[in-house]
Write a protein that holds these residues in place. Structure first.
Motif, short mmCIF file in Angstrom:
data_model
loop_
_atom_site.label_atom_id
_atom_site.label_comp_id
_atom_site.label_asym_id
_atom_site.label_seq_id
_atom_site.Cartn_x
_atom_site.Cartn_y
_atom_site.Cartn_z
N SER A 173 -5.48 -2.28 5.04
CA SER A 173 -6.78 -2.68 5.59
C SER A 173 -7.93 -2.15 4.74
CB SER A 173 -6.92 -2.17 7.03
OG SER A 173 -6.81 -0.75 7.08
N LEU A 192 -8.11 -4.23 1.54
CA LEU A 192 -8.66 -5.56 1.79
C LEU A 192 -10.18 -5.53 1.94
CD1 LEU A 192 -6.04 -7.05 4.29
CD2 LEU A 192 -6.35 -7.62 1.87
N GLU A 193 -10.71 -4.42 2.41
CA GLU A 193 -12.16 -4.29 2.57
C GLU A 193 -12.86 -4.06 1.23
OE1 GLU A 193 -12.89 -1.16 5.31
OE2 GLU A 193 -12.15 -2.28 7.06
N GLU A 214 -4.37 -10.68 1.15
CA GLU A 214 -3.69 -10.42 2.42
C GLU A 214 -2.21 -10.72 2.34
OE1 GLU A 214 -3.88 -11.75 7.13
OE2 GLU A 214 -5.11 -12.78 5.65
N SER A 230 0.85 -1.20 0.00
CA SER A 230 0.00 0.00 0.00
C SER A 230 0.87 1.24 0.00
CB SER A 230 -0.91 0.03 1.23
OG SER A 230 -0.16 0.31 2.39
N THR A 257 -4.48 2.40 2.37
CA THR A 257 -4.00 1.48 3.41
C THR A 257 -4.27 0.03 3.01
OG1 THR A 257 -6.11 1.40 4.63
CG2 THR A 257 -4.59 3.22 5.15
#
Length: 389
Positions: A360, A363-364, A171, A101, A358
């Motif tokens: 996270s 990934l969402e 991930e 990222s 980011t």
């Protein structure tokens, strides 16, 4: 004498080892680390290194005798390991991709600035004569403003490729072919033309139902300035489903077309605007002479980049490829993922407030094309490193 360590002893680590071994009067490999220590032992034996073996990079970060570290681990832990070593006062070479990222890239760059140590991101194709020579010709301006660029990052990987434990998930791998294969060609494009204004893209998985990530993406970039004409476009195809693995970069200028592999075309128009029977031979000769006149690189690929980093350490200078270069590539790749996920044009660079900035947040947002179905510790067989252009 620069004392070096290699973290992660999978396939790509061999290229780093061979690079360091080219300079026995300048550096020595004294430590190897891998979460599977037997793999490190195998590399130690294969290359007759007599290096100390560790199961964790943290043991090596505490070693005051280590000056330079090559990070050859899966992408998801590049940032953590690089920051640990930079904070410990070590120079760092990190394999591509730099991180997963833009946020991680920023943290790595900040750690390098705070420590005053070198952070270099592997982009070994810049140390190839055909690519270096092509950039010289582009920079000359002889072909006029760039109106279109075509990047074909065509690779082929069989179904079992994504059975390796860290591949095939957002991930662990951070992405698919765009991040882990086309990163080479995206770096070359950005080195030559800079970051585009915006990007539109489609991402898909057409042949690997054992992976969450994409195995093909097609992106269209829009440029406005620099070497490019206003409104110039570039198209980037990233793939691991192309038999034959042809890879090329093509630049269409106002006056001529040049490429890697090296080829020149320079049309002359008829009064009606159609191409005439003859080309601009004078320009073709000028371009070819400029390309051929460039001095041959003394060292190429990983060895060339390692030589460049060692020279930077020895002279207190900066390497050709630093953290900002690595981040720029991640910014465009992140833009491709955002554009492909949201199915719209995305402005660049990605803002820090954007979810895709980011890990996270990415990934969402990103699609999971399929569920990863295997987790092999190791896969046997030789690896391919791409075209020689």
């Amino acid at each position: 004498m620069v004392s070096t360590a290699i973290i992660g002893t999978g396939n790509i680590s061999s290229q780093h080892i061979l690079g360091y071994l080219e300079f026995p009067q300048r550096c020595t490999i004294t430590r190897l680390a891998d979460i599977f220590p037997e793999k490190a032992e195998q590399k130690n034996s294969e290359f007759s290194l007599d290096a100390a073996i560790s199961a964790s990079h943290k043991e090596i970060a505490d070693d005051p005798g280590i000056d330079l570290v090559s990070i050859c681990t899966p992408p998801f832990c590049h940032a953590e390991i690089a920051i640990d070593f930079l904070n410990a006062g070590k120079h760092v070479i990190v394999e591509k991709p730099m991180a997963a990222s833009p946020e991680e890239c920023d943290a790595m760059i900040a750690a390098a600035k705070k420590s005053g140590k070198i952070l270099s991101v592997i982009a070994q194709n810049r140390f190839r004569d055909p690519i270096a020579n092509l950039k010289k010709v582009l920079d000359s301006g002889l072909i006029g403003k760039i109106v279109h660029a075509q990047v074909d990052s065509f690779w082929w990987r069989g179904h079992s490729y994504y059975d390796l434990w860290w591949r095939g998930t957002w991930e662990k791998e951070g992405g698919g072919c765009t991040l882990n294969h086309a990163v080479h060609h995206i770096d070359m494009l950005l080195w030559m033309l800079g970051l585009p204004k915006n990007v539109n893209a489609v991402i898909s998985n057409a042949a690997h139902d054992n992976a969450e990530v994409e195995d093909i993406s097609v992106a269209v970039l829009q440029y406005e300035g620099g070497l490019c004409a206003k409104g110039a476009l570039a198209q980037v195809t990233s793939s691991v489903i192309h038999h034959g693995e042809e890879q090329q970069l093509i630049f269409q200028g106002e006056h001529a077309r040049i490429s890697a592999p090296w080829k020149i075309t320079a049309h002359l128009p008829q009064p009606n605007g159609f191409p005439g029977p003859e080309q601009n031979e004078a320009l073709i000769r000028q371009l070819h002479d400029l390309y051929e006149s460039q001095p041959e690189l003394k060292y190429s690929l990983h060895t060339g980049q390692i030589d460049n980093v060692l020279t930077a350490i020895e002279t207190g200078s900066q390497p050709l490829i630093g953290g900002e270069d690595g981040k720029r590539t991640i910014e465009l790749i992140t833009g491709i993922y955002k554009a492909g996920t949201e199915q719209r044009a995305v402005e660049l660079p990605i803002k820090s407030s954007d979810p895709f900035y980011t890990v996270s947040g990415l990934l969402e947002q990103v699609p999971r094309f399929y569920k990863k179905t295997a987790s092999a510790k190791e896969l046997k067989g030789a690896i391919t490193l791409g075209s020689n252009y």
